[in-house]
Design a protein around this motif. Structure first.
Motif, short mmCIF file in Angstrom:
data_model
loop_
_atom_site.label_atom_id
_atom_site.label_comp_id
_atom_site.label_asym_id
_atom_site.label_seq_id
_atom_site.Cartn_x
_atom_site.Cartn_y
_atom_site.Cartn_z
N SER A 273 0.83 -1.20 0.00
CA SER A 273 0.00 0.00 0.00
C SER A 273 0.87 1.25 0.00
CB SER A 273 -0.91 0.01 1.22
OG SER A 273 -1.53 1.27 1.37
N PHE A 274 0.80 2.02 -1.08
CA PHE A 274 1.57 3.26 -1.17
C PHE A 274 1.11 4.27 -0.12
CE2 PHE A 274 1.23 7.63 -2.92
CZ PHE A 274 2.56 7.99 -2.75
N LEU A 275 -0.21 4.39 0.07
CA LEU A 275 -0.73 5.36 1.02
C LEU A 275 -0.28 5.02 2.44
CD1 LEU A 275 -4.36 5.90 -0.35
CD2 LEU A 275 -2.36 7.40 -0.59
N GLU A 276 -0.24 3.73 2.75
CA GLU A 276 0.23 3.33 4.08
C GLU A 276 1.71 3.66 4.25
OE1 GLU A 276 0.55 -0.62 6.99
OE2 GLU A 276 -0.45 -0.77 5.03
N GLN A 277 2.50 3.50 3.18
CA GLN A 277 3.91 3.84 3.28
C GLN A 277 4.10 5.33 3.56
OE1 GLN A 277 6.69 3.84 -0.15
NE2 GLN A 277 7.90 2.33 0.97
N VAL A 278 3.29 6.17 2.92
CA VAL A 278 3.37 7.61 3.16
C VAL A 278 2.98 7.93 4.60
CG1 VAL A 278 2.40 9.86 2.55
CG2 VAL A 278 3.00 8.23 0.76
N ASP A 279 1.93 7.27 5.11
CA ASP A 279 1.53 7.46 6.51
C ASP A 279 2.67 7.07 7.45
OD1 ASP A 279 -0.95 8.39 5.79
OD2 ASP A 279 -1.97 6.46 6.06
N MET A 280 3.36 5.98 7.12
CA MET A 280 4.49 5.56 7.94
C MET A 280 5.57 6.63 7.99
SD MET A 280 5.03 1.53 7.00
CE MET A 280 4.08 0.28 7.84
N LEU A 281 5.85 7.25 6.84
CA LEU A 281 6.84 8.32 6.80
C LEU A 281 6.44 9.48 7.71
CD1 LEU A 281 7.73 8.51 3.00
CD2 LEU A 281 9.19 7.68 4.85
N GLU A 282 5.16 9.80 7.74
CA GLU A 282 4.70 10.88 8.62
C GLU A 282 4.97 10.54 10.08
OE1 GLU A 282 3.66 13.74 7.73
OE2 GLU A 282 3.15 13.51 5.61
N ARG A 283 4.73 9.28 10.46
CA ARG A 283 4.97 8.87 11.85
C ARG A 283 6.46 8.86 12.17
NH1 ARG A 283 1.01 5.03 10.45
NH2 ARG A 283 2.53 3.32 10.45
N VAL A 284 7.26 8.40 11.22
CA VAL A 284 8.71 8.36 11.42
C VAL A 284 9.26 9.78 11.57
CG1 VAL A 284 10.93 7.76 10.37
CG2 VAL A 284 9.01 6.17 10.22
N LEU A 285 8.71 10.71 10.83
CA LEU A 285 9.16 12.10 10.92
C LEU A 285 8.97 12.65 12.33
CD1 LEU A 285 10.26 14.46 9.22
CD2 LEU A 285 7.90 15.11 8.75
N ILE A 286 7.88 12.28 12.96
CA ILE A 286 7.62 12.71 14.34
C ILE A 286 8.65 12.11 15.29
CG2 ILE A 286 5.97 12.59 16.25
CD1 ILE A 286 3.74 12.62 14.12
N GLU A 287 9.04 10.84 15.04
CA GLU A 287 10.04 10.17 15.89
C GLU A 287 11.42 10.81 15.76
OE1 GLU A 287 10.10 6.07 14.81
OE2 GLU A 287 7.93 5.81 15.07
N LYS A 288 11.70 11.42 14.62
CA LYS A 288 12.97 12.09 14.31
C LYS A 288 14.18 11.19 14.56
CE LYS A 288 15.25 16.55 14.38
NZ LYS A 288 15.39 17.88 15.01
N PRO B 32 8.50 6.88 -6.16
CA PRO B 32 9.41 7.95 -5.76
C PRO B 32 8.89 9.35 -6.01
CG PRO B 32 10.62 6.20 -6.87
CD PRO B 32 9.17 5.87 -7.03
N ASN B 33 8.27 9.59 -7.17
CA ASN B 33 7.81 10.94 -7.49
C ASN B 33 6.82 11.48 -6.45
OD1 ASN B 33 9.28 11.31 -9.85
ND2 ASN B 33 7.72 10.33 -11.13
N TYR B 34 6.03 10.58 -5.88
CA TYR B 34 5.02 10.99 -4.91
C TYR B 34 5.54 11.03 -3.48
CZ TYR B 34 1.95 10.14 -8.88
OH TYR B 34 1.37 10.17 -10.13
N SER B 35 6.70 10.41 -3.25
CA SER B 35 7.27 10.38 -1.91
C SER B 35 8.18 11.57 -1.62
CB SER B 35 8.09 9.09 -1.70
OG SER B 35 7.29 7.95 -1.86
N ILE B 36 8.70 12.19 -2.66
CA ILE B 36 9.71 13.24 -2.49
C ILE B 36 9.22 14.41 -1.62
CG2 ILE B 36 11.15 14.95 -3.67
CD1 ILE B 36 12.07 11.98 -3.88
N PRO B 37 7.99 14.92 -1.78
CA PRO B 37 7.57 16.03 -0.92
C PRO B 37 7.67 15.71 0.57
CG PRO B 37 6.06 15.81 -2.77
CD PRO B 37 6.97 14.62 -2.81
N THR B 38 7.31 14.48 0.96
CA THR B 38 7.43 14.08 2.36
C THR B 38 8.89 13.94 2.75
OG1 THR B 38 5.33 12.88 2.17
CG2 THR B 38 6.71 12.40 4.09
N LEU B 39 9.70 13.38 1.86
CA LEU B 39 11.12 13.21 2.16
C LEU B 39 11.83 14.56 2.31
CD1 LEU B 39 12.02 10.21 -0.18
CD2 LEU B 39 11.38 10.17 2.24
#
Length: 310
Positions: free
Chosen positions: A67-82, A93-100
């Motif tokens: 699930s691509f959407l779940e992967q993006v949600d995971m990135l959001e949670r990881v960002l909080i963990e820092k 990749p094209n859709y993940s770059i803004p979050t990265l």
């Protein structure tokens, strides 16, 4: 002034590691595409060995059902963990770059694993040179055939560059060998039954096809089933080096395949993390290599991978 602005973020990242508690391990989160398939479990084994060898506190996560959407949600949670460093194999990749980019804003280096992108803010890419892999696959298939023979390339991915780079490399090698490519199709994310139907259509439309290159082993194995059902015997070249594919080579059913090195991919990623933590410069592209698997080395490779999956 331009050079100073470029170097400053790197200095800040380096200082952030220096001022960590001496007893505190660096933290790394790895976001993969999957943790159920054989390929990604071998990547995971390499990562875990790297965490152990280089004294890194690592966490490995992945979405369910690709699930691509779940992967993006995971990135959001990881960002909080820092974490100190993020390693990710982006599904699209094209859709993940803004979050990265937000990780970069928080001075968290980002490593791309398995799937590359021409994103200037990545620290590095660790994985296969997919164009080179495709060239070797094309050369391997060409060595089994004669100039003028017809072949099919299967495995189109509209969202990721991996499949297209492999097809591009294979096309160049096959053209150099005088092999005619009569079909380039089959979506990698189609259902297995749909993939089977599309391969059957290729065989029926192009009955003179003498060989197939697939951009992943799932497709290769489905193609092999179709060939058996049609009573055809032809070389089928895959790319991932999964155990089922290697077993067919060891049994003499297929002449060989081009295999990625998923264990090395995982291990090299953590080794590179350690270098960055130590303030060392790293290359933007770290090639984990590819191997040609034939009957002579299939058994050794198979035994190694089975050990990694225990």
């Amino acid at each position: 002034m331009v050079k100073r602005l470029f170097v400053l973020p790197l200095v800040i990242v380096a200082l952030s590691f220096i001022f960590k508690s001496i007893d505190e391990k660096p933290t790394v989160v790895v976001v993969l595409k999957d943790l159920d398939s054989e390929y990604w479990r071998i990547v995971e084994a390499g990562l875990r060995k790297g965490f152990e060898d280089f004294d890194i506190e690592g966490e490995i996560i992945a979405p369910t059902n690709l699930s691509f959407l779940e992967q993006v949600d995971m990135l959001e949670r990881v960002l909080i963990e820092k974490p100190d460093i993020l390693i990710i194999s982006p599904m699209y990749p094209n859709y993940s770059i803004p979050t990265l980019e937000r990780f970069i804003e928080r001075e968290i280096p980002v490593f791309l694993l398995d799937t590359d992108h021409q994103w200037e803010n990545k620290t590095t890419y660790i994985g296969t040179d997919n164009d080179a892999l495709g060239r070797r696959a094309g050369a391997l298939l060409g060595s089994q055939l004669q100039p003028g023979n017809e072949v099919a390339l299967i495995g189109v991915d509209l969202y990721s560059p991996v499949a297209s780079e492999r097809m591009q490399g294979a096309t160049l090698s096959l053209e150099d060998a005088g092999i005619e490519i009569v079909a380039k199709k089959v979506n990698v994310y189609s259902e297995p039954l749909k993939i089977k139907e599309e391969i059957e259509k290729i065989i029926e439309t192009h009955p003179k096809v003498k060989g197939i290159i697939a951009t992943n082993d799932t497709l290769s194995l489905i193609a092999f089933e179709v060939m058996e059902a049609y009573g055809l015997n032809m070389p089928i070249i895959g790319t991932d080096g999964t155990n089922d594919m290697i077993e067919l080579i060891e049994e003499g059913e297929l002449p060989g395949t081009v295999a990625q090195n998923p264990y090395d991919m995982g291990y090299l990623s953590v080794e590179t993390v350690k270098k960055v933590i130590n303030g060392e410069n790293v290359d933007k592209h770290i090639d984990s290599g590819v191997d040609i698997i034939i009957k002579g080395n299939a058994k050794q490779r198979l035994e190694f991978q089975k050990r990694m999956l225990k």
